[in-house]
Write an enzyme that holds these catalytic residues in place. Sequence first.
Site, PDB file in Angstrom:
ATOM      1  N   GLY A  77       0.761  -1.263  -0.035  1.00  0.00           N
ATOM      2  CA  GLY A  77       0.052  -0.012  -0.079  1.00  0.00           C
ATOM      3  C   GLY A  77       0.672   1.159   0.052  1.00  0.00           C
ATOM      4  O   GLY A  77       1.895   1.191  -0.655  1.00  0.00           O
TER       5      GLY A  77
ATOM      6  N   GLU B 137      21.412  -6.183 -21.444  1.00  0.00           N
ATOM      7  CA  GLU B 137      21.951  -7.290 -22.112  1.00  0.00           C
ATOM      8  C   GLU B 137      20.717  -7.817 -23.017  1.00  0.00           C
ATOM      9  O   GLU B 137      20.581  -8.950 -23.308  1.00  0.00           O
ATOM     10  CB  GLU B 137      22.199  -8.349 -21.465  1.00  0.00           C
ATOM     11  CG  GLU B 137      23.640  -8.219 -20.406  1.00  0.00           C
ATOM     12  CD  GLU B 137      24.330  -9.469 -19.814  1.00  0.00           C
ATOM     13  OE1 GLU B 137      24.154 -10.483 -20.520  1.00  0.00           O
ATOM     14  OE2 GLU B 137      24.824  -9.013 -18.766  1.00  0.00           O
TER      15      GLU B 137
ATOM     16  N   THR C 292      17.107  -5.896 -24.684  1.00  0.00           N
ATOM     17  CA  THR C 292      15.643  -5.528 -24.316  1.00  0.00           C
ATOM     18  C   THR C 292      14.630  -6.957 -24.501  1.00  0.00           C
ATOM     19  O   THR C 292      15.134  -7.739 -25.321  1.00  0.00           O
ATOM     20  CB  THR C 292      15.135  -4.388 -25.086  1.00  0.00           C
ATOM     21  OG1 THR C 292      14.895  -4.978 -26.364  1.00  0.00           O
ATOM     22  CG2 THR C 292      16.112  -3.204 -24.979  1.00  0.00           C
ATOM     23  N   SER C 293      13.470  -6.783 -24.130  1.00  0.00           N
ATOM     24  CA  SER C 293      12.530  -7.803 -24.072  1.00  0.00           C
ATOM     25  C   SER C 293      12.141  -7.924 -25.488  1.00  0.00           C
ATOM     26  O   SER C 293      12.044  -9.033 -25.983  1.00  0.00           O
ATOM     27  CB  SER C 293      11.372  -7.422 -23.368  1.00  0.00           C
ATOM     28  OG  SER C 293      11.608  -7.456 -21.755  1.00  0.00           O
TER      29      SER C 293
END
Length: 381
Positions: A339, A363, A365-366
Site C-alpha cells: 500500500g 543485455e 531488451t525484451s
Amino acid sequence: MNFELSEDQLQIKYSIREFAECEIRPHVMEWDEAQHFPVELRPQLAELGLMGIIFPESYGGAGMGYVEYATIIEELGRVCGSVGLSVAAHNSLCSNHIYMFGTEEQKQKYLVPLARGESFGAWGLTESQAGSDASGTRTTAVRTDTGWRVNGSKNFITHALSCDTLVAVAVTDKDKGNRGISAFIFDKSMEGFRGDKKENKLGMRASETASVVFEDCDVPDTNLLGSEGEGFLQAMKVLDGGRISIAALSVGIAQGAYEAAVKYSTERQQFGKAIAEFQAIQFKLADMATQIECARLLTLRAAAAKDAGQPVTQMSAMAKLYASEAAVRVSEESVQIHGGYGYTKDYPAEKYWRDSKLCTIGEGTSEIQRLVIAKNLLKAA
C-alpha cells in the site's frame, strides 16, 4: 528429470545467502541513496570465489558451472540487485569474453587476475547510436605499425570508472558490416582510454554505470581478441551466457520482493486481521510465487544446458525474457500489497521495483529477446 539442487549446490546457495544477509543487507539503502559502488566488498567476493565463478581453477577461478552461477546470482539479487549485477557483469561479460576467445597469453595476463579478483572487468558494446542494433557501432580501430588506434565511446558500461580491464568492440572495416567489427582488450594504463559521465539511474544505483571514451588510444596487436572481424559474432555468443545471469538476477529480485510482501502481509492488520487473510492478497501472493517458480525453472534449464555444452541461444533468451518481466510484475505487486508504505523508502518493496526494470533492458531488451526467440523458432520450423 531432477529439478533439485545437489547437496553441494545447496551448500553454496546458503553460504551466499548468509554472506548477503550479513555483509550486504545492512548497507543496501545506504549504498542506494548515495549511489555508492561498494568496492570494499571486492576482497570478500574474491575470497568466496565470486569473481571467477565459471572459470577453471587453472585460471584462478572457482571451477563452478552455470547452475551454481545462477544460484549465486539469484541469492545476491534477492538482497541487492546492484551487487548481483556487478558480479554478473564481471563474470559473464568481460572475463568470459577473454575466456571464450582469448589466446593463452591473453588469459594468463588478463583472465587470471580477473578471476582471482585482483582486477575488475568491464565490457563495452553499447553506444549512443548502437543499442539494440549493436551492428551500428561507430567506434573505430585503425591499423598502425604496432597495432590499432581506437577512437569513439561506449555508453551504459557497468564498472566503466572502476575497471582495470575492459573488453570492447570497434569497427575495423566499415565496408563489411557486422563482419567488420573486432574485439579488443583495454587496460587502464593505456593512454587515451578513460571513464566518463556517470549515469544517475532509477534503480541499480549501487552498481556503477558510466561512459567510456577512446581518444587516439593505441592498442597493441596482441590485444586483439580472436581474429579481425569476429568481434560482433563473439559478442553475441558472450550474451548467450550473460542472459542466463540476468535471468537469475531477475529471479533473485522477484524472490526478495515476494518475501517482503509475505512478511508485510502477515504483519499488517486491517479490519481486525492480517491482510494475508484476505483472498485478494492471497491471490496476489499465489500468482507471484508461481511466476517466480516458472522463471527459476526456465533459468536453471538454460544453465544446465549451458553446462552440458548444448546450444542455449533460444533457452537463455526465453529465460531472460520471462524472468525479467516476471520480476517487474512481482515487484509491482509487492509495492501494491504494501500500500502507501510500498511507495516509501522505509520498506524494501520500492527498491526491488526500481531495480527490476533494468533486467528487461540490459543485455538485450525484451523486444530483442522476442526477436531472438522467434528467429530460432522459425529456423527450426
